[in-house]
Design a protein around this motif. Structure first.
Motif, PDB file in Angstrom:
ATOM      1  N   GLN A  85       3.006   8.612  -9.535  1.00  0.00           N
ATOM      2  CA  GLN A  85       1.849   9.457  -9.200  1.00  0.00           C
ATOM      3  C   GLN A  85       2.135  10.309  -7.959  1.00  0.00           C
ATOM      4  OE1 GLN A  85      -1.184   6.312  -8.980  1.00  0.00           O
ATOM      5  NE2 GLN A  85      -2.419   7.488 -10.441  1.00  0.00           N
TER       6      GLN A  85
ATOM      7  N   SER B 111      -9.526   1.099   0.904  1.00  0.00           N
ATOM      8  CA  SER B 111      -8.775   2.204   1.518  1.00  0.00           C
ATOM      9  C   SER B 111      -9.560   3.500   1.508  1.00  0.00           C
ATOM     10  CB  SER B 111      -7.452   2.420   0.785  1.00  0.00           C
ATOM     11  OG  SER B 111      -7.682   2.995  -0.472  1.00  0.00           O
TER      12      SER B 111
ATOM     13  N   ARG C 294       2.414   3.929  -9.088  1.00  0.00           N
ATOM     14  CA  ARG C 294       2.051   4.611  -7.833  1.00  0.00           C
ATOM     15  C   ARG C 294       3.162   5.538  -7.372  1.00  0.00           C
ATOM     16  NH1 ARG C 294      -3.033   4.197  -8.704  1.00  0.00           N
ATOM     17  NH2 ARG C 294      -3.978   2.153  -8.313  1.00  0.00           N
TER      18      ARG C 294
ATOM     19  N   ALA D  28       0.855  -1.193   0.000  1.00  0.00           N
ATOM     20  CA  ALA D  28       0.000   0.000   0.000  1.00  0.00           C
ATOM     21  C   ALA D  28       0.885   1.234   0.000  1.00  0.00           C
ATOM     22  CB  ALA D  28      -0.905   0.004   1.234  1.00  0.00           C
TER      23      ALA D  28
ATOM     24  N   GLU E  30      -7.138   9.294 -10.130  1.00  0.00           N
ATOM     25  CA  GLU E  30      -7.878   8.075  -9.811  1.00  0.00           C
ATOM     26  C   GLU E  30      -9.361   8.349  -9.595  1.00  0.00           C
ATOM     27  OE1 GLU E  30      -6.632   5.046  -9.976  1.00  0.00           O
ATOM     28  OE2 GLU E  30      -4.722   5.916 -10.612  1.00  0.00           O
TER      29      GLU E  30
ATOM     30  N   PHE F 226      -3.192   3.961  -2.061  1.00  0.00           N
ATOM     31  CA  PHE F 226      -3.253   3.222  -3.321  1.00  0.00           C
ATOM     32  C   PHE F 226      -2.552   1.878  -3.119  1.00  0.00           C
ATOM     33  CE2 PHE F 226      -3.012   7.621  -5.417  1.00  0.00           C
ATOM     34  CZ  PHE F 226      -4.386   7.725  -5.482  1.00  0.00           C
TER      35      PHE F 226
ATOM     36  N   LYS G  39       0.835   5.138   0.860  1.00  0.00           N
ATOM     37  CA  LYS G  39      -0.006   6.051   1.646  1.00  0.00           C
ATOM     38  C   LYS G  39       0.663   7.416   1.789  1.00  0.00           C
ATOM     39  CE  LYS G  39      -1.628   2.272   4.636  1.00  0.00           C
ATOM     40  NZ  LYS G  39      -1.749   1.820   6.054  1.00  0.00           N
TER      41      LYS G  39
ATOM     42  N   ALA H  12      -2.640  13.094  -7.685  1.00  0.00           N
ATOM     43  CA  ALA H  12      -2.719  11.628  -7.665  1.00  0.00           C
ATOM     44  C   ALA H  12      -4.158  11.156  -7.473  1.00  0.00           C
ATOM     45  CB  ALA H  12      -1.825  11.069  -6.560  1.00  0.00           C
ATOM     46  N   VAL H  13      -4.876  11.780  -6.556  1.00  0.00           N
ATOM     47  CA  VAL H  13      -6.275  11.389  -6.311  1.00  0.00           C
ATOM     48  C   VAL H  13      -7.155  11.786  -7.488  1.00  0.00           C
ATOM     49  CG1 VAL H  13      -8.288  11.867  -4.857  1.00  0.00           C
ATOM     50  CG2 VAL H  13      -6.068  11.384  -3.808  1.00  0.00           C
TER      51      VAL H  13
ATOM     52  N   TRP I  71      -9.779   8.379  -1.582  1.00  0.00           N
ATOM     53  CA  TRP I  71      -8.762   7.359  -1.302  1.00  0.00           C
ATOM     54  C   TRP I  71      -7.919   7.772  -0.097  1.00  0.00           C
ATOM     55  CZ3 TRP I  71      -9.055   2.955  -3.976  1.00  0.00           C
ATOM     56  CH2 TRP I  71      -9.624   2.978  -5.253  1.00  0.00           C
TER      57      TRP I  71
ATOM     58  N   GLU J 189       2.763  -1.794 -11.392  1.00  0.00           N
ATOM     59  CA  GLU J 189       1.823  -0.945 -10.638  1.00  0.00           C
ATOM     60  C   GLU J 189       2.563  -0.126  -9.589  1.00  0.00           C
ATOM     61  OE1 GLU J 189      -2.589  -2.666 -10.242  1.00  0.00           O
ATOM     62  OE2 GLU J 189      -1.071  -4.009  -9.427  1.00  0.00           O
TER      63      GLU J 189
END
Length: 414
Positions: free
Chosen positions: A204, A254, A201, A164, A182, A190, A166, A178-179, A187, A197
């Motif tokens: 981002q 999350s 992340r 994760a 998405e 992520f 955070k 970043a949010v 969130w 991936e």
């Protein structure tokens, strides 16, 4: 005891906090008072909480995110309006930090009980909390900060996949690039299941300029997350506590809690008290744990020394932590607490329906039958209350107005 002789309370919170003080709450908790005088303070002039029939006094504060110095000054003025030295309640990280960072001035005008300033900073900042947890040997998942590891290889050398990602704090994350990338959903973290991936992340978060931590993913759904809630007196002794479990969040995995439940979990209680003592906490405490779905091992995810929506469910189940805090700080006999009513649930219906329609339902995690069945049994709600419907009316009117403005904006574009 006459209301005029009572110490007032200033509630920097929403309806969940108001309902810990209103209606029959003091009598249900065994306090020798019919009503506790309180002021509801919000950063929004049109806060639906102001429409509650239980709210007689309101105050609008500056935003503690953008102007904490003015927020502290606003709080001082509110205290002077009450004509006494009220008990102060704070329900967000930003307000907690504002109170903690202005504690010397505010303590002359308010009653509150906080951990030392340095400990508050360490708990709110996830990077600092990761280092503190390592130092104290707390049962946290493997974690690395964005300062300690910057590349995929450096991260994976210390934290295995899945993981994760955070932000170190949530205060500005919701409005980050970043949010927005998405979908702008609420969130809190992520997830990365593959090296590719993880690259995405990390990129981002860097583009957003967001400091972050990467933490080993603890296997299991939202219903594997339990939280420990307590009020610790000035000597660090537990006065009252309870445990709850998440059932659904939005977005799932999350997001924000939409459906939660009071449970009995002796292991969470035992470890929760050990963690609170290790951290040297006083005042209100919330610890989030997640139990690994395969091993059953319990991991501490975060610690928050502030009031929160769980307090409403705890109060309805027989452990009213805000009233315990009020009584202790106002010099009243402590209210009755417990035994808790396991199985009592709290729902944010709007958020929970959205969670089912957009997340749990399409993924097959929850069927329509199981979703409907989950609403059987006793429960309390985030906004709605049979004896206090006006905040819901105001909330719905606000939603309609927002949608109408968005539709008007689209229609006006060339």
């Amino acid at each position: 005891m006459p209301e005029q002789s009572l110490v007032p309370a200033v509630l920097c919170g929403d309806l969940n906090m108001v309902r810990c003080f209103s209606g029959d709450a003091p009598a249900d908790a065994g306090l020798p008072v019919a009503r506790i005088p309180f002021v509801v303070a919000s950063t929004r002039a049109g806060d639906p909480t102001f429409g509650s029939r239980h709210v007689a006094q309101t105050a609008v504060l500056s935003d503690p995110v953008t102007n904490p110095d003015q927020t502290a000054e606003d709080l001082r003025i509110v205290a002077e309006r009450t004509g006494g030295r009220p008990v102060l309640f704070y329900g967000t990280d930003a307000m907690l930090l504002c109170v903690s960072r202005h504690r010397e001035m505010l303590a002359r005008h308010y009653r509150f009980l906080l951990p030392p300033a340095e400990r508050v900073e360490e708990l709110v900042d996830k990077a600092r909390f990761a280092k503190l947890a390592r130092h104290l040997g707390l049962p946290v998942p493997a974690t690395v900060t964005s300062v300690e590891a910057t590349t995929r290889a450096e991260v994976m050398a210390r934290v295995p996949l899945p993981c994760a990602v955070k932000p170190v704090n949530h205060t500005s994350f919701r409005t980050s690039a970043a949010v927005r990338e998405e979908g702008g959903l609420p969130w809190k973290a992520f997830f990365a299941w593959t090296p590719e991936e993880l690259d995405k992340r990390l990129e981002q978060m860097r583009r957003s300029g967001t400091a972050f931590v990467v933490q080993r993913y603890v296997r299991g759904g939202d219903d594997h997350i339990t939280s420990f809630h307590a009020w610790m007196n000035a000597r660090g002794e537990p006065v009252a506590h309870h445990v709850g479990k998440k059932i659904r969040t939005y977005p799932s995995g999350s997001g924000e809690s939409t459906f939660i439940e009071i449970v009995e979990d002796p292991e969470v209680t035992r470890i929760g008290l050990e963690v609170v003592r290790a951290l040297g906490l006083v005042g209100v405490v919330k610890l989030d744990f997640k139990r690994d779905a395969e091993t059953g091992e319990l991991f501490l995810l975060e610690a928050n020394p502030r009031f929160n929506l769980w307090n409403r469910l705890g109060a309805a189940s027989g452990v009213n932590l805000p009233l315990v805090a009020y009584a202790e700080l106002a010099g009243l006999p402590l209210p009755h607490t417990g035994p808790v009513r396991p199985g009592l649930r709290w729902a944010s219906v709007e958020g929970d329906v959205r969670a089912f329609l957009l997340d749990y339902g399409p993924s097959g995690v929850v069927s329509l039958r199981d979703f409907v069945a989950s609403y059987r049994g006793p429960k309390v709600f985030d906004v709605f209350a049979w004896d206090d419907p006006w905040p819901l009316v105001l909330t719905l009117a606000k939603r309609v107005g927002q949608r109408a403005r968005r539709a008007g904006g689209k229609a006006g574009r060339p």
